[in-house]
Motif scaffolding. Structure first.
Motif, mmCIF file in Angstrom:
data_model
loop_
_atom_site.group_PDB
_atom_site.id
_atom_site.type_symbol
_atom_site.label_atom_id
_atom_site.label_comp_id
_atom_site.label_asym_id
_atom_site.label_seq_id
_atom_site.Cartn_x
_atom_site.Cartn_y
_atom_site.Cartn_z
ATOM 1 N N TRP A 130 5.460 -1.777 -10.118
ATOM 2 C CA TRP A 130 5.169 -1.873 -8.689
ATOM 3 C C TRP A 130 5.692 -3.161 -8.094
ATOM 4 C CZ3 TRP A 130 2.529 -5.948 -6.690
ATOM 5 C CH2 TRP A 130 1.788 -6.733 -7.575
ATOM 6 N N TYR A 131 5.656 -4.263 -8.883
ATOM 7 C CA TYR A 131 6.076 -5.546 -8.332
ATOM 8 C C TYR A 131 7.584 -5.602 -8.102
ATOM 9 C CZ TYR A 131 6.786 -6.368 -13.368
ATOM 10 O OH TYR A 131 7.151 -6.258 -14.680
ATOM 11 N N LEU A 132 8.355 -4.870 -8.935
ATOM 12 C CA LEU A 132 9.794 -4.802 -8.705
ATOM 13 C C LEU A 132 10.097 -3.959 -7.470
ATOM 14 C CD1 LEU A 132 11.270 -4.407 -12.319
ATOM 15 C CD2 LEU A 132 11.234 -6.438 -10.844
ATOM 16 N N ARG A 133 9.327 -2.894 -7.296
ATOM 17 C CA ARG A 133 9.510 -2.083 -6.081
ATOM 18 C C ARG A 133 9.193 -2.905 -4.839
ATOM 19 N NH1 ARG A 133 7.551 4.183 -6.570
ATOM 20 N NH2 ARG A 133 8.377 4.623 -8.654
ATOM 21 N N LEU B 130 0.816 -1.216 0.000
ATOM 22 C CA LEU B 130 0.000 0.000 0.000
ATOM 23 C C LEU B 130 0.854 1.273 0.000
ATOM 24 C CD1 LEU B 130 -2.762 1.303 0.028
ATOM 25 C CD2 LEU B 130 -2.811 1.042 2.528
ATOM 26 N N PRO B 131 1.865 1.420 0.895
ATOM 27 C CA PRO B 131 2.701 2.640 0.831
ATOM 28 C C PRO B 131 3.429 2.794 -0.504
ATOM 29 C CG PRO B 131 3.018 1.524 2.922
ATOM 30 C CD PRO B 131 2.221 0.592 2.055
ATOM 31 N N THR B 132 3.917 1.663 -1.057
ATOM 32 C CA THR B 132 4.597 1.725 -2.353
ATOM 33 C C THR B 132 3.640 2.178 -3.447
ATOM 34 O OG1 THR B 132 6.123 -0.038 -1.707
ATOM 35 C CG2 THR B 132 5.881 0.383 -4.060
ATOM 36 N N SER B 133 2.418 1.675 -3.419
ATOM 37 C CA SER B 133 1.423 2.047 -4.433
ATOM 38 C C SER B 133 1.033 3.520 -4.311
ATOM 39 C CB SER B 133 0.184 1.159 -4.292
ATOM 40 O OG SER B 133 0.512 -0.201 -4.463
ATOM 41 N N ILE B 134 0.857 3.999 -3.085
ATOM 42 C CA ILE B 134 0.495 5.405 -2.884
ATOM 43 C C ILE B 134 1.617 6.320 -3.372
ATOM 44 C CG2 ILE B 134 0.052 7.157 -1.122
ATOM 45 C CD1 ILE B 134 -1.458 5.028 0.464
ATOM 46 N N ALA B 135 2.864 5.977 -3.031
ATOM 47 C CA ALA B 135 4.001 6.790 -3.475
ATOM 48 C C ALA B 135 4.097 6.789 -4.997
ATOM 49 C CB ALA B 135 5.292 6.259 -2.855
ATOM 50 N N HIS B 136 3.863 5.635 -5.606
ATOM 51 C CA HIS B 136 3.910 5.535 -7.071
ATOM 52 C C HIS B 136 2.830 6.412 -7.704
ATOM 53 C CE1 HIS B 136 4.810 3.696 -10.933
ATOM 54 N NE2 HIS B 136 3.527 3.455 -11.103
ATOM 55 N N PHE B 137 1.651 6.447 -7.104
ATOM 56 C CA PHE B 137 0.538 7.247 -7.633
ATOM 57 C C PHE B 137 0.832 8.747 -7.523
ATOM 58 C CE2 PHE B 137 -3.422 9.567 -6.728
ATOM 59 C CZ PHE B 137 -4.095 9.365 -7.931
ATOM 60 N N LEU B 138 1.493 9.159 -6.428
ATOM 61 C CA LEU B 138 1.736 10.581 -6.184
ATOM 62 C C LEU B 138 2.971 11.116 -6.904
ATOM 63 C CD1 LEU B 138 0.945 10.822 -2.343
ATOM 64 C CD2 LEU B 138 -0.505 11.516 -4.262
ATOM 65 N N GLU B 139 3.686 10.262 -7.615
ATOM 66 C CA GLU B 139 4.908 10.710 -8.290
ATOM 67 C C GLU B 139 4.628 11.732 -9.391
ATOM 68 O OE1 GLU B 139 7.031 7.328 -9.687
ATOM 69 O OE2 GLU B 139 7.720 6.744 -7.688
ATOM 70 N N GLU C 24 6.638 7.419 0.667
ATOM 71 C CA GLU C 24 6.422 6.017 1.028
ATOM 72 C C GLU C 24 6.712 5.787 2.503
ATOM 73 O OE1 GLU C 24 8.220 1.611 -0.174
ATOM 74 O OE2 GLU C 24 8.545 3.338 -1.493
ATOM 75 N N GLY C 25 7.810 6.366 3.006
ATOM 76 C CA GLY C 25 8.162 6.187 4.411
ATOM 77 C C GLY C 25 7.166 6.838 5.349
ATOM 78 N N VAL C 26 6.709 8.041 4.999
ATOM 79 C CA VAL C 26 5.731 8.742 5.835
ATOM 80 C C VAL C 26 4.410 7.977 5.870
ATOM 81 C CG1 VAL C 26 4.321 10.834 6.015
ATOM 82 C CG2 VAL C 26 6.779 11.020 5.570
ATOM 83 N N VAL C 27 3.969 7.491 4.708
ATOM 84 C CA VAL C 27 2.726 6.707 4.654
ATOM 85 C C VAL C 27 2.876 5.432 5.484
ATOM 86 C CG1 VAL C 27 1.201 5.368 3.148
ATOM 87 C CG2 VAL C 27 1.994 7.627 2.430
ATOM 88 N N ARG C 28 4.027 4.767 5.348
ATOM 89 C CA ARG C 28 4.259 3.529 6.113
ATOM 90 C C ARG C 28 4.241 3.808 7.615
ATOM 91 N NH1 ARG C 28 8.381 1.944 3.525
ATOM 92 N NH2 ARG C 28 7.253 0.488 2.174
#
Length: 310
Positions: free
Chosen positions: A218-221, A113-122, A135-139
């Protein structure tokens, strides 16, 4: 031989403590008696020389959580259940299916979820460091919200009280006072080597460590995050170990303060019966390492699932 730091974790109606040689779980059964389980630490992560290497020994903390900790938690749930509840024993396939499901949910909630949110906000916040920071803040936000939410549950509040009992007991032992409830009660529920602080450090370090792995897929991240968990654990453990030896330094105290604040979500003030349970878990651990203190009243050891290999 380097200094050994004793510690453990709270379980259902009890405490698990770990030393150099032995792990002990002390749990109160429905009759109010303290039931003790002891077992030697024979996994290679504990017995081999490489298990004590800097940045490798942090893996033992992960193993404690995923291996010893999970088994101790399952065993404590069986002991703490009432006679009616014990008809459905929390062990075997039921237990490990629950653990596997919990791990999958944790991966989805705290990594995917944090990775996906960060990817969306890029698209609005481009750049590797910005993405890693989001990603870290969301996590961290999800982690804090999760701890706050489960702390509202009555059963979990009792676990957090036992967590406080574990910290007080370790603090009392390290201060060199008698391990009695009246003496142990005087100490704080905070401890600089707490697993909560460890997880906070892991999340903080992930912002920097994950930044170079800025894959579009996303899967590699996600795969890179999971593969870097042992690296994060190793660095975080060495940080915890260093700060525990330099608590008189003002800068060190400032660095560990956020983790201590976060412990306010995972610890509560225990009662004397909980302190007695934590003491009952620590005393045989110390005895196995040749440190003799008065043994509290206890019942006969109870059976526990077979040890995991490592």
């Amino acid at each position: 031989m380097s200094k050994f730091y004793y510690g453990g974790q709270a379980v259902m109606e009890g405490v698990m403590m770990r030393g150099r040689q032995r792990m002990v779980v002390a749990v109160r059964n429905p009759s109010g008696e303290i039931v003790i389980h002891e077992e030697p630490l024979t996994a290679r992560i504990y017995t081999s020389s490489w298990g004590q290497w800097p940045f490798v020994r942090g893996l033992s903390l992960l193993w404690d959580t995923l291996g010893l900790g999970m088994r101790a938690l399952m065993w404590s749930a069986d002991v703490a259940m009432s006679e009616e509840e014990q008809k459905i024993e929390f062990s075997g396939p039921v237990a490990w299916t629950t653990v596997a499901f919990s791990l999958l949910v944790s991966i989805g909630l705290f990594f995917l979820l944090p990775t996906s949110i960060a990817h969306f906000l890029e698209r609005w916040f481009p750049g590797q460091l910005a993405s890693a920071a989001i990603e870290g803040v969301v996590r961290l936000g999800l982690f804090v919200a999760y701890l706050w939410a489960i702390g509202l549950m009555p059963d979990i509040r009792r676990v957090f009280m036992y967590h406080g009992a574990e910290h007080k007991t370790i603090n009392a032992y390290e201060a060199g006072v008698a391990l009695t409830p009246s003496e142990v009660r005087k100490f704080t529920v905070q401890h600089p080597r707490c697993g909560t602080s460890f997880l906070f450090i892991v999340v903080a370090l992930s912002i920097v460590l994950f930044a170079p792995f800025h894959f579009d897929q996303w899967y590699l991240r996600l795969a890179s995050r999971l593969l870097l968990i042992p690296v994060l654990a190793g660095i975080a453990y060495e940080f915890i170990r260093y700060t525990a030896s330099h608590l008189d330094n003002r800068l060190v105290r400032a660095l560990i303060q956020p983790g201590l604040w976060l412990q306010g979500l995972t610890t509560r003030e225990p009662d004397d019966s909980m302190l007695a349970c934590a003491i009952a878990a620590l005393v045989p651990v110390l005895a196995a390492d040749g440190i003799q203190v008065e043994m509290p009243a206890r019942t006969a050891p109870a059976a526990m699932p077979a040890p995991l290999a490592a």
